[in-house]
Design a protein around this motif. Structure first.
Motif, mmCIF file in Angstrom:
data_model
loop_
_atom_site.group_PDB
_atom_site.id
_atom_site.type_symbol
_atom_site.label_atom_id
_atom_site.label_comp_id
_atom_site.label_asym_id
_atom_site.label_seq_id
_atom_site.Cartn_x
_atom_site.Cartn_y
_atom_site.Cartn_z
ATOM 1 N N LYS A 26 0.816 -1.211 0.000
ATOM 2 C CA LYS A 26 0.000 0.000 0.000
ATOM 3 C C LYS A 26 0.856 1.271 0.000
ATOM 4 O O LYS A 26 0.342 2.363 -0.176
ATOM 5 C CB LYS A 26 -0.881 0.035 1.256
ATOM 6 N N MET A 27 2.153 1.077 0.194
ATOM 7 C CA MET A 27 3.074 2.193 0.401
ATOM 8 C C MET A 27 3.857 2.473 -0.883
ATOM 9 O O MET A 27 4.302 1.554 -1.556
ATOM 10 C CB MET A 27 4.062 1.729 1.488
ATOM 11 N N SER A 28 4.045 3.750 -1.180
ATOM 12 C CA SER A 28 4.912 4.095 -2.306
ATOM 13 C C SER A 28 6.366 3.930 -1.867
ATOM 14 O O SER A 28 6.668 3.927 -0.665
ATOM 15 C CB SER A 28 4.672 5.536 -2.756
ATOM 16 N N TRP A 29 7.264 3.811 -2.832
ATOM 17 C CA TRP A 29 8.684 3.705 -2.527
ATOM 18 C C TRP A 29 9.153 4.953 -1.772
ATOM 19 O O TRP A 29 9.913 4.867 -0.814
ATOM 20 C CB TRP A 29 9.490 3.484 -3.805
ATOM 21 N N THR A 30 8.674 6.109 -2.191
ATOM 22 C CA THR A 30 9.053 7.363 -1.540
ATOM 23 C C THR A 30 8.620 7.359 -0.077
ATOM 24 O O THR A 30 9.398 7.727 0.809
ATOM 25 C CB THR A 30 8.435 8.564 -2.280
ATOM 26 N N GLU A 31 7.404 6.924 0.195
ATOM 27 C CA GLU A 31 6.923 6.868 1.572
ATOM 28 C C GLU A 31 7.750 5.888 2.401
ATOM 29 O O GLU A 31 8.125 6.178 3.538
ATOM 30 C CB GLU A 31 5.447 6.463 1.600
ATOM 31 N N PHE A 32 8.055 4.723 1.819
ATOM 32 C CA PHE A 32 8.875 3.740 2.527
ATOM 33 C C PHE A 32 10.237 4.334 2.882
ATOM 34 O O PHE A 32 10.694 4.226 4.015
ATOM 35 C CB PHE A 32 9.051 2.477 1.674
ATOM 36 N N LYS A 33 10.887 4.989 1.900
ATOM 37 C CA LYS A 33 12.201 5.590 2.153
ATOM 38 C C LYS A 33 12.127 6.653 3.237
ATOM 39 O O LYS A 33 13.000 6.723 4.101
ATOM 40 C CB LYS A 33 12.781 6.199 0.863
ATOM 41 N N GLN A 34 11.095 7.480 3.192
ATOM 42 C CA GLN A 34 10.951 8.532 4.201
ATOM 43 C C GLN A 34 10.791 7.938 5.595
ATOM 44 O O GLN A 34 11.380 8.431 6.562
ATOM 45 C CB GLN A 34 9.754 9.428 3.863
#
Length: 111
Positions: A26-34
């Motif tokens: 459900k998470m974007s790569w950007t959100e995961f990295k943040q």
């Protein structure tokens, strides 16, 4: 990062209350990295990263054998990765630069 997967999963659970196995899709790569960058030193991953990154000699004197093992393994692995990423041509160029610098310092020209 793959070798730290279990630490990442544990740290997301403890800090964010997220079970990555259920939430990652459900998470974007950007959100995961943040979120990963925001992991604090109270989590398993945060503590390991703090050990790996420590360079203060006074702090290192207080490390346990296990903390030294963790840090040394990381340093050795990182050095190996860096060494493997340098091409022979880059290494030859760097070594020629060192040679020429030493020759100039000795007053022997060097180019």
């Amino acid at each position: 990062m793959i070798e730290d997967y279990d630490l990442i999963v544990s740290s997301f659970q403890s800090q964010y209350g997220l079970r990555l196995s259920r939430e990652i899709h459900k998470m974007s790569w950007t959100e995961f990295k943040q979120m990963l960058v925001g992991i604090d030193n109270k989590t398993a991953l945060g503590r390991i990263i703090a050990i790996r990154a420590e360079d203060d000699k006074e702090v290192l004197k207080t490390f346990t054998k296990e903390q030294h093992r963790i840090r040394n393994e990381w340093k050795e692995k990182h050095a190996k990765v860096v060494a493997e990423s340098i091409s022979k041509q880059e290494m030859d160029t760097a070594m020629d630069g060192f040679k020429n610098a030493f020759l100039r310092m000795a007053g022997l020209g060097g180019d």
